[in-house]
Design a protein around this motif. Structure first.
Motif, mmCIF file in Angstrom:
data_model
loop_
_atom_site.group_PDB
_atom_site.id
_atom_site.type_symbol
_atom_site.label_atom_id
_atom_site.label_comp_id
_atom_site.label_asym_id
_atom_site.label_seq_id
_atom_site.Cartn_x
_atom_site.Cartn_y
_atom_site.Cartn_z
ATOM 1 N N VAL A 40 0.756 -1.230 0.076
ATOM 2 C CA VAL A 40 -0.053 -0.010 -0.078
ATOM 3 C C VAL A 40 0.890 1.219 0.117
ATOM 4 C CG1 VAL A 40 -1.691 1.179 1.212
ATOM 5 C CG2 VAL A 40 -1.824 -1.199 1.077
ATOM 6 N N LEU A 41 1.938 1.273 1.021
ATOM 7 C CA LEU A 41 2.824 2.404 1.032
ATOM 8 C C LEU A 41 3.523 2.598 -0.218
ATOM 9 C CD1 LEU A 41 3.940 2.358 4.667
ATOM 10 C CD2 LEU A 41 1.880 3.680 3.538
ATOM 11 N N LEU A 42 4.092 1.471 -1.005
ATOM 12 C CA LEU A 42 4.872 1.678 -2.111
ATOM 13 C C LEU A 42 4.175 2.015 -3.477
ATOM 14 C CD1 LEU A 42 7.557 0.696 -3.454
ATOM 15 C CD2 LEU A 42 6.714 -1.743 -3.674
ATOM 16 N N ALA A 43 2.695 1.513 -3.485
ATOM 17 C CA ALA A 43 2.011 1.998 -4.369
ATOM 18 C C ALA A 43 1.825 3.733 -4.363
ATOM 19 C CB ALA A 43 0.587 1.500 -4.339
ATOM 20 N N ALA A 44 1.748 4.126 -3.074
ATOM 21 C CA ALA A 44 1.755 5.680 -2.854
ATOM 22 C C ALA A 44 2.797 6.186 -3.189
ATOM 23 C CB ALA A 44 1.351 5.700 -1.244
ATOM 24 N N LEU A 45 3.831 5.398 -3.449
ATOM 25 C CA LEU A 45 5.204 6.381 -3.790
ATOM 26 C C LEU A 45 5.318 6.376 -5.225
ATOM 27 C CD1 LEU A 45 8.123 7.259 -2.664
ATOM 28 C CD2 LEU A 45 8.988 4.950 -3.085
ATOM 29 N N VAL A 46 4.652 5.502 -6.140
ATOM 30 C CA VAL A 46 4.853 5.169 -7.709
ATOM 31 C C VAL A 46 4.053 6.911 -8.271
ATOM 32 C CG1 VAL A 46 4.147 4.371 -9.780
ATOM 33 C CG2 VAL A 46 4.480 2.987 -7.555
ATOM 34 N N PRO A 47 5.027 7.587 -8.935
ATOM 35 C CA PRO A 47 4.581 8.948 -9.401
ATOM 36 C C PRO A 47 3.813 8.726 -10.928
ATOM 37 C CG PRO A 47 6.990 8.446 -10.110
ATOM 38 C CD PRO A 47 6.427 7.324 -9.150
ATOM 39 N N ALA A 48 2.625 7.784 -10.745
ATOM 40 C CA ALA A 48 2.054 7.786 -11.985
ATOM 41 C C ALA A 48 1.114 8.909 -12.307
ATOM 42 C CB ALA A 48 1.303 6.342 -11.554
#
Length: 260
Positions: A40-48
């Protein structure tokens, strides 16, 4: 639209949960690997950005893809997962949350699917962003007896470098590769990223509480990036009383990005 259903073999082996404070429905296995905070936190880091193509390796039951899709609209999502039953569960979760434009493959890193290039809509067949939460324990560690948990948590003999090298080949110039890693793996990861011509590396520590050592680090690098390595202030996960900090709740509950 046909209502997604689980096979009869799976229905007694799952729990029906939610992510992002109920905004995302999420079904996962009772036994074996259970989703933690990291995807969940990793997905929040992706600058998509809307319309971009995303690749996740080791996507599990789809938590990372679901959370990224909830934050950014119109993405073209591709997930790779080694376990066949988990692939089926990820497909169920994506369909249940009405996610369109996704592709899932059953494959084990570093053996990437032959048809992976055809799923990417970019001219060079590479993705704008790739991310992964690789197995954390080295191959020499004492493994768990549960096969699904063992596959999710224990690296093969090539360790984290195997994952980084495999994913690096699928990121377009200027695109990002984001990873959730144990702090002990950061030096190896940075060496592999530099060898793959990634730069502009940002380390994002996850502090269990204020003043505690970070055992987990999120790491993001840019293919062809020329800036040096930066250490972000990171995120303090818990207050002293064990409750999530306001910043953590903003990501977990509201679906906010870690780096706006």
């Amino acid at each position: 639209m046909v209502k997604p259903e689980l096979s009869s073999e799976m229905t007694g082996d799952v729990t029906h949960d939610t992510l992002h404070h109920g905004r995302v429905t999420y079904t996962q296995f009772v036994n074996g690997y259970r989703t933690g905070l990291e995807p969940v936190l990793l997905a929040a880091l992706v600058p998509a950005r809307p319309g971009e193509s995303i690749l996740e390796a080791g996507c599990g039951a789809g938590a990372g893809l679901l959370c990224l899709n909830a934050r950014v609209t119109g993405l073209h999502l591709t997930g790779i997962e080694a376990d066949a039953d988990t692939v089926a569960l990820a497909r169920f979760n994506l369909d249940r949350n009405h996610v369109s434009g996704y592709t899932l493959f059953q494959a084990e890193i570093p053996d990437m699917p032959r048809s992976l290039r055809q799923t990417c809509r970019n001219a060079n067949g590479r993705f704008h962003h790739a991310f992964a939460n690789p197995p954390w324990h080295p191959s020499g560690a004492t493994p768990t007896s549960h096969p699904r948990r063992r596959r999710a948590l224990f690296c093969d003999r090539n360790g984290w470098s195997c994952w980084i090298t495999a994913l690096a080949a699928w990121v377009m110039p200027g695109g990002t590769l984001s990873l959730a890693l144990p702090a002990a793996a950061v030096c190896e990861a940075m060496r592999c990223l530099h060898e793959a011509e990634f730069g502009s590396i940002t380390l994002f520590p996850l502090w269990p509480k204020a003043g505690r050592r970070a055992k987990i680090v999120l790491l993001q690098a840019v293919l062809g990036g020329r800036a040096g390595t930066a250490i972000s202030p990171g995120l303090i996960i818990h207050e002293e009383n064990g409750q999530y900090t306001a910043e953590t709740r903003h990501v977990l509950c509201d679906g906010a990005a870690l780096i706006p």
